[in-house]
Design a protein around this motif. Structure first.
Motif, PDB file in Angstrom:
ATOM      1  N   GLY A 251      11.869  -7.063 -27.050  1.00 62.82           N
ATOM      2  CA  GLY A 251      13.173  -7.205 -27.708  1.00 62.82           C
ATOM      3  C   GLY A 251      13.549  -5.961 -28.478  1.00 62.82           C
ATOM      4  N   LEU A 252      12.596  -5.366 -29.194  1.00 66.77           N
ATOM      5  CA  LEU A 252      12.871  -4.134 -29.940  1.00 66.77           C
ATOM      6  C   LEU A 252      13.209  -2.978 -29.010  1.00 66.77           C
ATOM      7  CD1 LEU A 252      10.165  -4.239 -32.742  1.00 66.77           C
ATOM      8  CD2 LEU A 252      12.633  -4.484 -33.005  1.00 66.77           C
ATOM      9  N   LEU A 253      12.491  -2.881 -27.900  1.00 67.73           N
ATOM     10  CA  LEU A 253      12.788  -1.823 -26.933  1.00 67.73           C
ATOM     11  C   LEU A 253      14.184  -1.992 -26.339  1.00 67.73           C
ATOM     12  CD1 LEU A 253       9.376  -1.482 -25.074  1.00 67.73           C
ATOM     13  CD2 LEU A 253      10.446   0.187 -26.603  1.00 67.73           C
TER      14      LEU A 253
ATOM     15  N   SER B 140      21.282  -8.213 -22.146  1.00 62.97           N
ATOM     16  CA  SER B 140      19.833  -7.988 -22.117  1.00 62.97           C
ATOM     17  C   SER B 140      19.116  -8.889 -23.111  1.00 62.97           C
ATOM     18  CB  SER B 140      19.511  -6.532 -22.434  1.00 62.97           C
ATOM     19  OG  SER B 140      20.025  -5.698 -21.447  1.00 62.97           O
ATOM     20  N   LEU B 141      19.702  -9.029 -24.287  1.00 61.15           N
ATOM     21  CA  LEU B 141      19.093  -9.891 -25.295  1.00 61.15           C
ATOM     22  C   LEU B 141      19.096 -11.349 -24.850  1.00 61.15           C
ATOM     23  CD1 LEU B 141      20.464  -8.307 -28.565  1.00 61.15           C
ATOM     24  CD2 LEU B 141      18.110  -8.309 -27.754  1.00 61.15           C
ATOM     25  N   ILE B 142      20.182 -11.768 -24.234  1.00 57.53           N
ATOM     26  CA  ILE B 142      20.268 -13.150 -23.749  1.00 57.53           C
ATOM     27  C   ILE B 142      19.250 -13.374 -22.648  1.00 57.53           C
ATOM     28  CG2 ILE B 142      21.749 -14.863 -22.628  1.00 57.53           C
ATOM     29  CD1 ILE B 142      22.368 -14.104 -25.623  1.00 57.53           C
ATOM     30  N   ASP B 143      19.123 -12.405 -21.734  1.00 55.93           N
ATOM     31  CA  ASP B 143      18.138 -12.536 -20.661  1.00 55.93           C
ATOM     32  C   ASP B 143      16.731 -12.634 -21.238  1.00 55.93           C
ATOM     33  OD1 ASP B 143      20.169 -12.421 -18.806  1.00 55.93           O
ATOM     34  OD2 ASP B 143      19.850 -10.308 -18.311  1.00 55.93           O
ATOM     35  N   SER B 144      16.434 -11.801 -22.229  1.00 52.61           N
ATOM     36  CA  SER B 144      15.123 -11.813 -22.872  1.00 52.61           C
ATOM     37  C   SER B 144      14.882 -13.149 -23.577  1.00 52.61           C
ATOM     38  CB  SER B 144      15.029 -10.665 -23.874  1.00 52.61           C
ATOM     39  OG  SER B 144      13.872 -10.760 -24.633  1.00 52.61           O
ATOM     40  N   LEU B 145      15.886 -13.620 -24.285  1.00 58.08           N
ATOM     41  CA  LEU B 145      15.776 -14.904 -24.977  1.00 58.08           C
ATOM     42  C   LEU B 145      15.569 -16.037 -23.981  1.00 58.08           C
ATOM     43  CD1 LEU B 145      16.128 -16.709 -27.542  1.00 58.08           C
ATOM     44  CD2 LEU B 145      18.519 -16.842 -26.869  1.00 58.08           C
ATOM     45  N   GLU B 146      16.282 -15.979 -22.880  1.00 62.40           N
ATOM     46  CA  GLU B 146      16.164 -17.023 -21.870  1.00 62.40           C
ATOM     47  C   GLU B 146      14.732 -17.086 -21.334  1.00 62.40           C
ATOM     48  OE1 GLU B 146      18.873 -18.652 -18.189  1.00 62.40           O
ATOM     49  OE2 GLU B 146      19.025 -16.555 -18.753  1.00 62.40           O
ATOM     50  N   VAL B 147      14.139 -15.939 -21.092  1.00 61.35           N
ATOM     51  CA  VAL B 147      12.759 -15.898 -20.604  1.00 61.35           C
ATOM     52  C   VAL B 147      11.809 -16.471 -21.657  1.00 61.35           C
ATOM     53  CG1 VAL B 147      10.857 -14.347 -19.987  1.00 61.35           C
ATOM     54  CG2 VAL B 147      13.120 -13.997 -18.998  1.00 61.35           C
ATOM     55  N   ARG B 148      11.983 -16.065 -22.914  1.00 60.34           N
ATOM     56  CA  ARG B 148      11.108 -16.577 -23.987  1.00 60.34           C
ATOM     57  C   ARG B 148      11.252 -18.079 -24.139  1.00 60.34           C
ATOM     58  NH1 ARG B 148      12.755 -12.677 -28.697  1.00 60.34           N
ATOM     59  NH2 ARG B 148      14.560 -13.853 -28.161  1.00 60.34           N
ATOM     60  N   ALA B 149      12.497 -18.560 -24.129  1.00 53.37           N
ATOM     61  CA  ALA B 149      12.736 -19.998 -24.300  1.00 53.37           C
ATOM     62  C   ALA B 149      12.159 -20.785 -23.130  1.00 53.37           C
ATOM     63  CB  ALA B 149      14.226 -20.272 -24.450  1.00 53.37           C
ATOM     64  N   GLN B 150      12.329 -20.272 -21.924  1.00 56.29           N
ATOM     65  CA  GLN B 150      11.789 -20.956 -20.744  1.00 56.29           C
ATOM     66  C   GLN B 150      10.261 -20.993 -20.787  1.00 56.29           C
ATOM     67  OE1 GLN B 150      13.936 -22.758 -19.195  1.00 56.29           O
ATOM     68  NE2 GLN B 150      14.399 -21.713 -17.292  1.00 56.29           N
ATOM     69  N   ASP B 151       9.661 -19.871 -21.207  1.00 52.74           N
ATOM     70  CA  ASP B 151       8.197 -19.793 -21.252  1.00 52.74           C
ATOM     71  C   ASP B 151       7.588 -20.807 -22.216  1.00 52.74           C
ATOM     72  OD1 ASP B 151       8.158 -17.823 -19.357  1.00 52.74           O
ATOM     73  OD2 ASP B 151       7.815 -16.176 -20.769  1.00 52.74           O
ATOM     74  N   SER B 152       8.274 -21.062 -23.312  1.00 54.98           N
ATOM     75  CA  SER B 152       7.696 -21.974 -24.310  1.00 54.98           C
ATOM     76  C   SER B 152       8.359 -23.348 -24.310  1.00 54.98           C
ATOM     77  CB  SER B 152       7.796 -21.345 -25.703  1.00 54.98           C
ATOM     78  OG  SER B 152       9.136 -21.145 -26.047  1.00 54.98           O
ATOM     79  N   LEU B 153       9.214 -23.596 -23.343  1.00 58.15           N
ATOM     80  CA  LEU B 153       9.975 -24.847 -23.323  1.00 58.15           C
ATOM     81  C   LEU B 153       9.070 -26.079 -23.322  1.00 58.15           C
ATOM     82  CD1 LEU B 153      12.803 -26.052 -23.230  1.00 58.15           C
ATOM     83  CD2 LEU B 153      12.699 -25.954 -20.761  1.00 58.15           C
ATOM     84  N   PHE B 154       8.068 -26.112 -22.482  1.00 55.28           N
ATOM     85  CA  PHE B 154       7.235 -27.308 -22.388  1.00 55.28           C
ATOM     86  C   PHE B 154       6.059 -27.291 -23.356  1.00 55.28           C
ATOM     87  CE2 PHE B 154       9.565 -27.277 -18.411  1.00 55.28           C
ATOM     88  CZ  PHE B 154       9.999 -28.590 -18.366  1.00 55.28           C
ATOM     89  N   SER B 155       5.705 -26.115 -23.839  1.00 55.43           N
ATOM     90  CA  SER B 155       4.588 -26.055 -24.789  1.00 55.43           C
ATOM     91  C   SER B 155       5.061 -26.179 -26.233  1.00 55.43           C
ATOM     92  CB  SER B 155       3.799 -24.758 -24.606  1.00 55.43           C
ATOM     93  OG  SER B 155       4.621 -23.644 -24.868  1.00 55.43           O
ATOM     94  N   ASN B 156       6.260 -25.702 -26.532  1.00 56.63           N
ATOM     95  CA  ASN B 156       6.769 -25.763 -27.896  1.00 56.63           C
ATOM     96  C   ASN B 156       8.302 -25.847 -27.864  1.00 56.63           C
ATOM     97  OD1 ASN B 156       7.278 -25.583 -30.618  1.00 56.63           O
ATOM     98  ND2 ASN B 156       6.037 -23.753 -30.942  1.00 56.63           N
TER      99      ASN B 156
END
Length: 154
Positions: free
Chosen positions: A8-10, A30-46
């Motif tokens: 995200g910083l990069l 780019s930020l939305i795409d990054s957020l989407e990946v983070r949210a999807q990755d942790s969707l079922f775990s958290n």
């Protein structure tokens, strides 16, 4: 988490070095795409973390297309917690935005928006299946498939 923070910083740093007129939309994208990946990755775990990340981005979104893309993702987080009414509520808002804005905006005819709408209809189909309404699910799955064919995601 540190890796996602670094990415995200990069992205932020890279976006600040580009032409301002063009960079705002690209940075936000780019930020939305990054957020989407983070949210999807942790969707079922958290799911609460995913939901809070998307909610934070929703409050900061300045572009209506970005806002409604995020809103579709926000609605998706409610599937994990089986809050079907919330999913249908947020999806309805996304579909209304698309219906109203697509006549005046060519950018809503993009593959990216087709992917968003495919996700919206697919998750609704899943909701209808959970509620034992297969006829409604089939209708939404067909719409999801039609939009997916016009999108970029497989």
């Amino acid at each position: 988490m540190k890796l996602f923070g670094l990415i995200g910083l990069l992205i932020l740093w890279n976006c600040s070095c580009v032409d301002r007129h063009r960079s705002h939309a690209l940075c936000e994208q780019s930020l939305i795409d990054s957020l989407e990946v983070r949210a999807q990755d942790s969707l079922f775990s958290n799911v609460h973390y995913s939901r809070s990340q998307v909610l934070d981005a929703l409050t900061q979104a300045q572009d209506s297309q970005v806002y409604y893309r995020l809103l579709a993702l926000y609605g998706k987080t409610f599937f994990v917690s089986s809050d079907f009414d919330s999913i249908l509520y947020y999806n309805r808002r996304v579909k209304e935005f698309f219906r109203n804005a697509s006549q005046s905006s060519e950018s809503l005819q993009s593959p990216r928006w087709n992917d968003v709408l495919s996700d919206v209809y697919n998750i609704e189909g899943n909701v209808w299946m959970q509620l034992n309404r297969p006829d409604s699910a089939i209708i939404d799955y067909k719409k999801a498939y039609g939009y997916r064919l016009k999108g970029k995601k497989r």
